[in-house]
Every structure is written in structure tokens, then in C-alpha cells.
Design a protein around this motif. Sequence first.
Motif, PDB file in Angstrom:
ATOM      1  N   SER A   1      16.936  21.855 -14.295  1.00 45.01           N
ATOM      2  CA  SER A   1      17.999  20.064 -14.073  1.00 45.01           C
ATOM      3  C   SER A   1      18.542  20.506 -12.605  1.00 45.01           C
ATOM      4  O   SER A   1      18.725  21.419 -12.124  1.00 45.01           O
ATOM      5  CB  SER A   1      18.569  20.614 -15.779  1.00 45.01           C
ATOM      6  N   ILE A   2      18.307  19.019 -12.151  1.00 41.44           N
ATOM      7  CA  ILE A   2      19.978  19.076 -11.129  1.00 41.44           C
ATOM      8  C   ILE A   2      20.407  17.473 -11.228  1.00 41.44           C
ATOM      9  O   ILE A   2      19.959  16.857 -12.363  1.00 41.44           O
ATOM     10  CB  ILE A   2      18.684  18.590 -10.210  1.00 41.44           C
ATOM     11  N   TYR A   3      22.135  18.073 -11.511  1.00 42.08           N
ATOM     12  CA  TYR A   3      22.913  16.978 -11.981  1.00 42.08           C
ATOM     13  C   TYR A   3      23.696  16.611 -11.025  1.00 42.08           C
ATOM     14  O   TYR A   3      24.168  18.067  -9.703  1.00 42.08           O
ATOM     15  CB  TYR A   3      23.841  17.658 -12.973  1.00 42.08           C
ATOM     16  N   GLU A   4      24.005  15.035 -10.835  1.00 43.91           N
ATOM     17  CA  GLU A   4      24.569  14.899  -9.653  1.00 43.91           C
ATOM     18  C   GLU A   4      26.638  15.359  -9.992  1.00 43.91           C
ATOM     19  O   GLU A   4      26.415  15.363 -11.225  1.00 43.91           O
ATOM     20  CB  GLU A   4      24.831  13.605  -9.459  1.00 43.91           C
ATOM     21  N   VAL A   5      27.343  15.998  -9.825  1.00 37.84           N
ATOM     22  CA  VAL A   5      28.724  16.658  -9.729  1.00 37.84           C
ATOM     23  C   VAL A   5      29.721  15.471  -8.422  1.00 37.84           C
ATOM     24  O   VAL A   5      29.477  15.465  -7.452  1.00 37.84           O
ATOM     25  CB  VAL A   5      28.985  17.343  -9.854  1.00 37.84           C
ATOM     26  N   LYS A   6      30.657  15.415  -9.514  1.00 34.04           N
ATOM     27  CA  LYS A   6      31.706  15.222  -8.604  1.00 34.04           C
ATOM     28  C   LYS A   6      33.071  17.060  -8.659  1.00 34.04           C
ATOM     29  O   LYS A   6      33.218  16.902  -9.282  1.00 34.04           O
ATOM     30  CB  LYS A   6      32.715  13.714  -9.031  1.00 34.04           C
ATOM     31  N   GLU A   7      33.476  16.860  -7.416  1.00 29.68           N
ATOM     32  CA  GLU A   7      34.395  17.978  -7.411  1.00 29.68           C
ATOM     33  C   GLU A   7      35.279  17.273  -7.628  1.00 29.68           C
ATOM     34  O   GLU A   7      36.705  16.466  -7.527  1.00 29.68           O
ATOM     35  CB  GLU A   7      34.506  18.716  -5.519  1.00 29.68           C
ATOM     36  N   GLY A   8      36.618  17.935  -8.620  1.00 31.09           N
ATOM     37  CA  GLY A   8      37.821  18.162  -9.122  1.00 31.09           C
ATOM     38  C   GLY A   8      38.739  18.502  -8.511  1.00 31.09           C
ATOM     39  O   GLY A   8      38.561  19.164  -7.514  1.00 31.09           O
TER      40      GLY A   8
END
Length: 83
Positions: free
Chosen positions: A75-82
Motif C-alpha cells: 500500500s502507498i498512502y499520500e500523507v501530510k506532516e503534522g
Amino acid sequence: MPLFMDIHSLGDGVTMDAVAQAHQADLATQGPHGVSYLRYWVDEDRGQIFCLVEAPDAEAAHTVHRDAHGLVADSIYEVKEGV
């Protein structure tokens, strides 16, 4: 550039040393694809690997793993850093 987290579920036999070698292969392969593999985490007991990567898209990240060593992510997920 988008940030992605990928997950590999490989089962028994995953070691930090083997993952370190695969990561070095990623670093040697990533440039022409506009990808930058940043960090990775390993759960040897569960046979899982997590990779943090900057890439133009998920396919570019997938291509680097495939070309570097063949161990593509489940799986590959686009993430945003908090913060």
C-alpha cells in the motif's frame, strides 16, 4: 512535492540489515524518477517495513522500489506532516 508512506508486509525473515541494503538501492535508483526516499522503519517481529518518500506521485515511488530491488509496497498512502 507530495509525501507518501508505503507499507510492505513481507512476513518472516525481515531484518534491519536487509532493509538497509534495499534502502541504499532505492537511494541509488531514485534520482531519475524525481523521488527522494527519506526514512524507513522496520518491525522485524511482524515482517513489516514502512517507507517515507517524497515523490511526484505514488507510481514514481513504486517504480523506484521495483527497479531497485523488486520489493514493492502493498500500500502507498499520500500523507501530510503534522506540526
